[in-house]
Design an enzyme around this catalytic site. Structure first.
Site, mmCIF file in Angstrom:
data_model
loop_
_atom_site.group_PDB
_atom_site.id
_atom_site.type_symbol
_atom_site.label_atom_id
_atom_site.label_comp_id
_atom_site.label_asym_id
_atom_site.label_seq_id
_atom_site.Cartn_x
_atom_site.Cartn_y
_atom_site.Cartn_z
ATOM 1 N N CYS A 15 -10.100 3.557 -14.070
ATOM 2 C CA CYS A 15 -10.381 2.723 -12.900
ATOM 3 C C CYS A 15 -11.421 1.654 -13.194
ATOM 4 C CB CYS A 15 -10.825 3.591 -11.730
ATOM 5 S SG CYS A 15 -9.478 4.554 -11.003
ATOM 6 N N SER A 46 -8.176 -2.801 6.234
ATOM 7 C CA SER A 46 -9.383 -1.979 6.167
ATOM 8 C C SER A 46 -9.723 -1.526 4.750
ATOM 9 C CB SER A 46 -9.229 -0.745 7.066
ATOM 10 O OG SER A 46 -8.139 0.056 6.633
ATOM 11 N N LYS A 47 -9.012 -2.035 3.754
ATOM 12 C CA LYS A 47 -9.263 -1.670 2.353
ATOM 13 C C LYS A 47 -9.185 -0.157 2.150
ATOM 14 C CE LYS A 47 -12.372 -5.628 1.738
ATOM 15 N NZ LYS A 47 -13.728 -6.082 1.357
ATOM 16 N N ASP A 48 -8.221 0.459 2.816
ATOM 17 C CA ASP A 48 -8.114 1.913 2.760
ATOM 18 C C ASP A 48 -7.372 2.364 1.515
ATOM 19 O OD1 ASP A 48 -8.469 4.559 3.692
ATOM 20 O OD2 ASP A 48 -8.289 3.844 5.756
ATOM 21 N N ASP A 66 -1.107 3.774 -7.983
ATOM 22 C CA ASP A 66 -2.298 3.645 -8.818
ATOM 23 C C ASP A 66 -1.887 3.785 -10.275
ATOM 24 O OD1 ASP A 66 -5.142 3.409 -9.216
ATOM 25 O OD2 ASP A 66 -5.403 4.494 -7.335
ATOM 26 N N SER A 139 9.721 1.447 -16.331
ATOM 27 C CA SER A 139 8.959 1.212 -17.553
ATOM 28 C C SER A 139 9.205 -0.196 -18.063
ATOM 29 C CB SER A 139 9.350 2.236 -18.630
ATOM 30 O OG SER A 139 10.743 2.129 -18.926
#
Length: 345
Positions: A15, A46-48, A66, A139
Site C-alpha cells: 500500500c 466520503s472516501k470510504d 485493491d 491478467s
C-alpha cells in the site's frame, strides 16, 4: 520458500504504492457529473473503503478492489497479503465477503509463470480462509508484478459501518500493530534481521474478520481499515468526514516489535513523507519519531474503530473471544476549528 526476491522487481511496495492523498484529490476532481443512482448507498464522496448498493430487502452489495506491487519477496506470501488486504475492505464496511476475482499484472519476459502461480495460490488460500471462491480474474503483461482482488460482499443496510459517521465522545481502537511500512522497508533495503522476517507478514496475513462482528453493535459508529495513508491519514478522513477531532495517546498505540530499531537504521518508507506532505498541516505538532509512525503506510493493516461508551464493553468482549487484546488509543470530540489530530506523548 522461493529464492526469488520479488521486491527487487518493483519500485514500490504494498500500500506504499498508493498515490498520495493530495495527488489523488486532483485526479478525482471531475468535470463530468456522475450517474445519480438512487440505490447507491455509499459511493466515493466520503472516501470510504468500498461502495454499497441497495438491492432491496434491507440488504446491500459491497464492492471493492485493491492491488499492489510486492511487499515481500516470497511469491506465495505476497499473494496471501494482497488477498487479505483486498478482502479487508468488505469487513471494514461491516460486510461478509461472498466472491472474489483476481487482478494480475506480470512481467512475463522477466519472471517465470510458475512464480505467478505461487502468487495466485497464496491468494486462493486466503479466499478459502475467508470462506469465498477465487472465481476468476484478469491478467496482463506488465513491467512490474502486480496482484490483488476485486471482492464482492453483502451487508445488512442497518449494519453498514462508514468512515464518516463517528461521533464526539467515541473511543478509538486499533486492531493491528503499526510499523508494517517500516519493517518491509527494512526488508527491501536488506537490513531486516532473519529473526524479524515474520513480524510484518504475520500481521498482514491476518484477516480482519472481526469487523463483521463489530458491525453487529449499534454503538460502533464508524470503522475503516488503516492502509497506505497511515493511521494519521485514515483517522483524518474519519475526523473530517464526521466533523470531529481526535486526541491520541501515543504510548497506547500498538507497535510491531523492533520498530524503533529499524527507524534508527533509516528504514522510513517514501510513502511516509508523501503522506505527511499531503496532510501534515492538519495535524498537531509531533516529533520525527511520532510522525514516522503515525504516517507509516500500512499494508493490510488493522481496523480503526470509533465506538460509543455504551457498546465499548461488548466490543472488548467480542475482541477477547477472537483472541484479541485491545486497549483504547484515543478519543473523539467535536471539532473546534484547530488541528484534527492531537497526539499526546
Amino acid at each position: 520458500m522461493s529464492s526469488i526476491r520479488l521486491t527487487q522487481y518493483s519500485h514500490g511496495a504494498g500500500c506504499g504504492c498508493k498515490i498520495s492523498p493530495k495527488v489523488l484529490d486532483t485526479i478525482l476532481k471531475s468535470q463530468i457529473p456522475g450517474f445519480d443512482d438512487p440505490t447507491l448507498v455509499v459511493g466515493n464522496s466520503s472516501k470510504d473503503d468500498a461502495a454499497v448498493v441497495d438491492i432491496g430487502n434491507g440488504q446491500g452489495i459491497v464492492s471493492t478492489t485493491d492491488f499492489f506491487m510486492p511487499i515481500v519477496d516470497d511469491p506465495f506470501t505476497f499473494g496471501r497479503i494482497a488477498a487479505t488486504n483486498a478482502i479487508s475492505d468488505i469487513y471494514a464496511m461491516g460486510g461478509k465477503p461472498i466472491v472474489a476475482i483476481a487482478i494480475l499484472g506480470w512481467p512475463i519476459n522477466t519472471l517465470a509463470p510458475e512464480i505467478a502461480q505461487q502468487v495466485i495460490d497464496g491468494g486462493r488460500q486466503v479466499c478459502h480462509e475467508a470462506g469465498i471462491s477465487l472465481a476468476g480474474g484478469h491478467s496482463i503483461d506488465a513491467p512490474e508484478p502486480i496482484f490483488g482482488l476485486a471482492v464482492t460482499g453483502i451487508v445488512p443496510l442497518d449494519a453498514i459501518k462508514q468512515n464518516d459517521t463517528a461521533q464526539a465522545g467515541d473511543i478509538l481502537y486499533l486492531t493491528k500493530p503499526l510499523g508494517i511500512g517500516i519493517l518491509t522497508t527494512a526488508q527491501k533495503k536488506g537490513k531486516l534481521k532473519p529473526e524479524h522476517e515474520q513480524l510484518a507478514p504475520n500481521a498482514m496475513c491476518t484477516l480482519n474478520k472481526i469487523g463483521q462482528r463489530f458491525a453487529e453493535l449499534p454503538g460502533v459508529h464508524a470503522m475503516t481499515d488503516v492502509t497506505g495513508f497511515g493511521l494519521a491519514g485514515h483517522l483524518l478522513e474519519m475526523c473530517e468526514g464526521s466533523g470531529v477531532c481526535a486526541t491520541l495517546d501515543f504510548k497506547a498505540l500498538p507497535l510491531l516489535d523492533e520498530v524503533d530499531y529499524y527507524l534508527s537504521e533509516g528504514c522510513v518508507p517514501g510513502g511516509t513523507l508523501r503522506n505527511f506532505d499531503s496532510y501534515g498541516a492538519k495535524l498537531g505538532a509531533m516529533d520525527e519519531r511520532t510522525r514516522n509512525i503515525m504516517c507509516d503506510p500500512q499494508t493490510s493493516g488493522g481496523l480503526l474503530v470509533a465506538v460509543g461508551k455504551e457498546s465499548e464493553a461488548e466490543l472488548l468482549a467480542i475482541a477477547t473471544q477472537a483472541g484479541l487484546t485491545l486497549s483504547p488509543i484515543g478519543q473523539l470530540k467535536a471539532y473546534t476549528g484547530n488541528q484534527f489530530i492531537e497526539v499526546i506523548q
